[in-house]
Scaffold this motif. Sequence first.
Motif, PDB file in Angstrom:
ATOM      1  N   LEU A   1      -6.380  -0.715  -0.271  1.00 59.24           N
ATOM      2  CA  LEU A   1      -6.186  -2.028   0.328  1.00 59.24           C
ATOM      3  C   LEU A   1      -5.153  -2.838  -0.445  1.00 59.24           C
ATOM      4  N   ASP A   2      -5.218  -2.786  -1.769  1.00 60.63           N
ATOM      5  CA  ASP A   2      -4.305  -3.570  -2.599  1.00 60.63           C
ATOM      6  C   ASP A   2      -2.865  -3.076  -2.531  1.00 60.63           C
TER       7      ASP A   2
ATOM      8  N   MET B   1      -1.270  -2.346   0.134  1.00 56.00           N
ATOM      9  CA  MET B   1      -0.770  -2.596   1.482  1.00 56.00           C
ATOM     10  C   MET B   1       0.660  -3.152   1.427  1.00 56.00           C
TER      11      MET B   1
ATOM     12  N   PRO C   1       3.421  -5.563   1.889  1.00 53.73           N
ATOM     13  CA  PRO C   1       3.345  -7.017   2.057  1.00 53.73           C
ATOM     14  C   PRO C   1       3.979  -7.517   3.352  1.00 53.73           C
TER      15      PRO C   1
ATOM     16  N   TRP D   1       1.344  -7.008   5.938  1.00 55.13           N
ATOM     17  CA  TRP D   1       0.281  -8.005   5.752  1.00 55.13           C
ATOM     18  C   TRP D   1       0.667  -9.332   6.389  1.00 55.13           C
ATOM     19  N   GLU D   2       1.904  -9.756   6.198  1.00 58.93           N
ATOM     20  CA  GLU D   2       2.346 -11.044   6.743  1.00 58.93           C
ATOM     21  C   GLU D   2       2.390 -11.048   8.263  1.00 58.93           C
TER      22      GLU D   2
ATOM     23  N   LEU E   1       0.079  -9.848  10.161  1.00 59.46           N
ATOM     24  CA  LEU E   1      -1.277  -9.877  10.701  1.00 59.46           C
ATOM     25  C   LEU E   1      -1.699 -11.290  11.062  1.00 59.46           C
TER      26      LEU E   1
ATOM     27  N   LYS F   1      -6.506 -10.909   8.688  1.00 57.54           N
ATOM     28  CA  LYS F   1      -6.393 -11.072   7.235  1.00 57.54           C
ATOM     29  C   LYS F   1      -7.743 -11.453   6.636  1.00 57.54           C
TER      30      LYS F   1
ATOM     31  N   TRP G   1     -10.125  -8.532   6.357  1.00 59.72           N
ATOM     32  CA  TRP G   1      -9.800  -7.657   5.225  1.00 59.72           C
ATOM     33  C   TRP G   1     -10.103  -8.321   3.893  1.00 59.72           C
ATOM     34  N   LYS G   2      -9.918  -9.625   3.789  1.00 58.30           N
ATOM     35  CA  LYS G   2     -10.270 -10.336   2.556  1.00 58.30           C
ATOM     36  C   LYS G   2     -11.777 -10.282   2.326  1.00 58.30           C
TER      37      LYS G   2
ATOM     38  N   ARG H   1     -12.714  -6.792   1.187  1.00 65.94           N
ATOM     39  CA  ARG H   1     -12.336  -6.598  -0.212  1.00 65.94           C
ATOM     40  C   ARG H   1     -13.352  -7.252  -1.145  1.00 65.94           C
TER      41      ARG H   1
ATOM     42  N   TRP I   1      -0.748   0.166   8.339  1.00 62.80           N
ATOM     43  CA  TRP I   1       0.405  -0.470   7.735  1.00 62.80           C
ATOM     44  C   TRP I   1       1.343   0.604   7.190  1.00 62.80           C
TER      45      TRP I   1
END
Length: 92
Positions: free
Chosen positions: A25-26, A28, A30, A33-34, A36, A41, A44-45, A48, A76
């Motif tokens: 996950l970390d 991913m 970036p 990610w932006e 999404l 988001k 997923w947060k 995590r 991703w």
Amino acid sequence: MTDDELYQNVCNDVRTNRNGLLSRLDNMNPIAWESLTDEVKNSWKDYRQELLDIPQQAGFPHSIVWPTITTVGFEWAGSQPIADNETPPTEA
């Protein structure tokens, strides 16, 4: 091997499984990610954070409720996707 050593081995195995999921996950992309939505988001947060909280579960390390992620179709670039409701194997 003592009972304490066995216990520590089980703890380490669980943390290794958890850390593998966190790493995926970390790492991913970036840019992906932006792109999404905030809803995705946040899912997923939350997932995590639930992974991070595993050692605080009452049954740790022998009885663990692995968190699930239900965001459908999430992938991703540059990383392996985490499948819906994927949980790692446990060795207890």
